[in-house]
Scaffold this motif. Structure first.
Motif, PDB file in Angstrom:
ATOM      1  N   GLU A 204       3.036  -7.068 -11.114  1.00  0.00           N
ATOM      2  CA  GLU A 204       3.714  -6.100 -10.748  1.00  0.00           C
ATOM      3  C   GLU A 204       3.807  -5.696  -9.381  1.00  0.00           C
ATOM      4  O   GLU A 204       4.783  -4.842  -8.877  1.00  0.00           O
ATOM      5  N   GLU A 205       3.189  -6.266  -8.543  1.00  0.00           N
ATOM      6  CA  GLU A 205       3.228  -5.931  -7.128  1.00  0.00           C
ATOM      7  C   GLU A 205       4.290  -6.699  -6.193  1.00  0.00           C
ATOM      8  O   GLU A 205       4.099  -7.374  -5.371  1.00  0.00           O
ATOM      9  N   VAL A 206       5.649  -6.405  -6.751  1.00  0.00           N
ATOM     10  CA  VAL A 206       6.696  -7.226  -6.367  1.00  0.00           C
ATOM     11  C   VAL A 206       6.943  -6.918  -4.549  1.00  0.00           C
ATOM     12  O   VAL A 206       7.071  -7.880  -4.020  1.00  0.00           O
ATOM     13  N   GLU A 207       6.522  -5.893  -4.293  1.00  0.00           N
ATOM     14  CA  GLU A 207       6.781  -5.507  -2.775  1.00  0.00           C
ATOM     15  C   GLU A 207       5.750  -6.156  -1.807  1.00  0.00           C
ATOM     16  O   GLU A 207       6.351  -6.636  -1.039  1.00  0.00           O
ATOM     17  N   LEU A 208       4.806  -6.154  -2.533  1.00  0.00           N
ATOM     18  CA  LEU A 208       3.607  -6.599  -1.649  1.00  0.00           C
ATOM     19  C   LEU A 208       3.641  -8.141  -1.593  1.00  0.00           C
ATOM     20  O   LEU A 208       3.577  -8.578  -0.512  1.00  0.00           O
ATOM     21  N   LEU A 209       4.058  -8.763  -2.683  1.00  0.00           N
ATOM     22  CA  LEU A 209       4.036 -10.235  -2.798  1.00  0.00           C
ATOM     23  C   LEU A 209       5.395 -10.761  -2.010  1.00  0.00           C
ATOM     24  O   LEU A 209       5.320 -11.657  -1.203  1.00  0.00           O
ATOM     25  N   GLY A 211       6.607  -9.234   0.654  1.00  0.00           N
ATOM     26  CA  GLY A 211       6.205  -9.223   1.957  1.00  0.00           C
ATOM     27  C   GLY A 211       5.415 -10.449   2.395  1.00  0.00           C
ATOM     28  O   GLY A 211       5.667 -10.906   3.783  1.00  0.00           O
ATOM     29  N   VAL A 212       4.630 -10.975   1.578  1.00  0.00           N
ATOM     30  CA  VAL A 212       3.794 -12.196   2.011  1.00  0.00           C
ATOM     31  C   VAL A 212       4.535 -13.301   1.948  1.00  0.00           C
ATOM     32  O   VAL A 212       4.739 -13.971   2.957  1.00  0.00           O
ATOM     33  N   VAL A 213       5.659 -13.410   1.246  1.00  0.00           N
ATOM     34  CA  VAL A 213       6.458 -14.408   1.187  1.00  0.00           C
ATOM     35  C   VAL A 213       7.298 -14.721   2.147  1.00  0.00           C
ATOM     36  O   VAL A 213       7.356 -15.656   2.781  1.00  0.00           O
ATOM     37  N   ALA A 214       7.824 -13.457   2.730  1.00  0.00           N
ATOM     38  CA  ALA A 214       8.829 -13.125   3.913  1.00  0.00           C
ATOM     39  C   ALA A 214       7.795 -13.887   5.192  1.00  0.00           C
ATOM     40  O   ALA A 214       8.473 -14.776   5.741  1.00  0.00           O
TER      41      ALA A 214
END
Length: 270
Positions: A204-209, A211-214
């Protein structure tokens, strides 16, 4: 439609057609191969969040990386190298030590023939700042004891439950029995931190992940990280691919592809 993407999916990737939510897909950077894309997300997100979000890795610190020649291990080594003057201890079988030294591990340790905790104490009597623990069982206790004051232990797996090619029930029971346990009061007097990480439970942590992928894509385009591919296997050789991992022969990621072109197969064998 037609974009090349990397995907995060909790299960079911050993198939030719996969359906994932759009929020779990990320455009591949220019120049990245599909094999690299397959090797990037799970390992590098895990290594990044464990080292930086939980571990708070900073210049001049020391890190112990278990299974240093595996997928998360190689990712963690590369990410450590993006921080100034980080000393890396890495456990792996002796045949992988030259490769680990080349990649930046200052002190490779053969866990099969020596006590890695003793070896680390000889070089760094106070211990280390961060331990990445994918092992579980009594190794987590060892890891905790190896931490310097203000050190962090991040546990992200229980590889000790898998013993060689077959699960040995007695060995599993022993690992479970020896699983590390600590109370809040004990932590208080030790000045140490224990963290638990499992990427599979962050769906569910789409924004968190995202940001890491970016950040990872940025590091890739700068040439600071590059997934290390051990070998590429077509689906019809999945048993051999698994054997490569179970016998701990791989350095880097073992990749499955639906069907390997003939040149790719030869490259994988070399």
């Amino acid at each position: 439609v037609g974009d090349k993407v990397m995907v995060l999916a909790r299960s079911g990737l050993w198939q030719e057609v996969v359906n994932v939510p759009a929020s779990h897909t990320f455009p591949m950077p220019e120049g990245m191969s599909f094999e690299e894309a397959a090797a990037l997300l799970v390992n590098y997100i895990t290594a990044y969040m464990v080292l930086f979000d939980f571990g708070n890795l900073r210049p001049n610190q020391s890190v112990l990386i278990h299974m240093a020649a595996g997928g998360v291990g190689t990712a963690a080594i590369q990410l450590c190298k993006t921080v100034e003057n980080v000393t890396i201890f890495g456990t792996a079988s002796a045949s992988k030590h030259d490769s680990l030294k080349e990649s930046g591990v200052a002190h490779p340790i053969d866990y099969r023939t020596m006590d890695y905790a003793e070896e680390i104490r000889k070089i760094s009597p106070k211990g280390v700042d961060i331990v990445l623990d994918p092992l579980g069982g009594s190794d987590t206790t060892k890891a905790f004891n190896l931490l310097k004051p203000m050190g962090k232990l991040i546990t992200y797996g229980v590889a000790n439950l898998l013993t060689g090619q077959k699960k040995n029930l007695m060995a599993m029971a022993k690992t479970w029995w020896n699983q590390f346990s600590i109370t809040a009061l004990q932590l208080l007097s030790q000045n140490k931190a224990v963290c638990g990480y499992h990427l599979g439970y962050m769906d569910e942590e789409v924004e968190l992940l995202g940001g890491v992928v970016a950040k990872l894509v940025n590091l890739y385009t700068q040439g600071k990280i590059k997934p290390k591919i051990d070998s590429v296997w077509p689906f019809d050789q999945v048993a051999e691919a698994m054997k490569q991992m179970q016998e701990k022969k791989n350095v880097g990621k073992v990749i499955l592809v639906p069907e390997a072109p003939k040149e790719e197969s030869k490259k994988a064998e070399n």
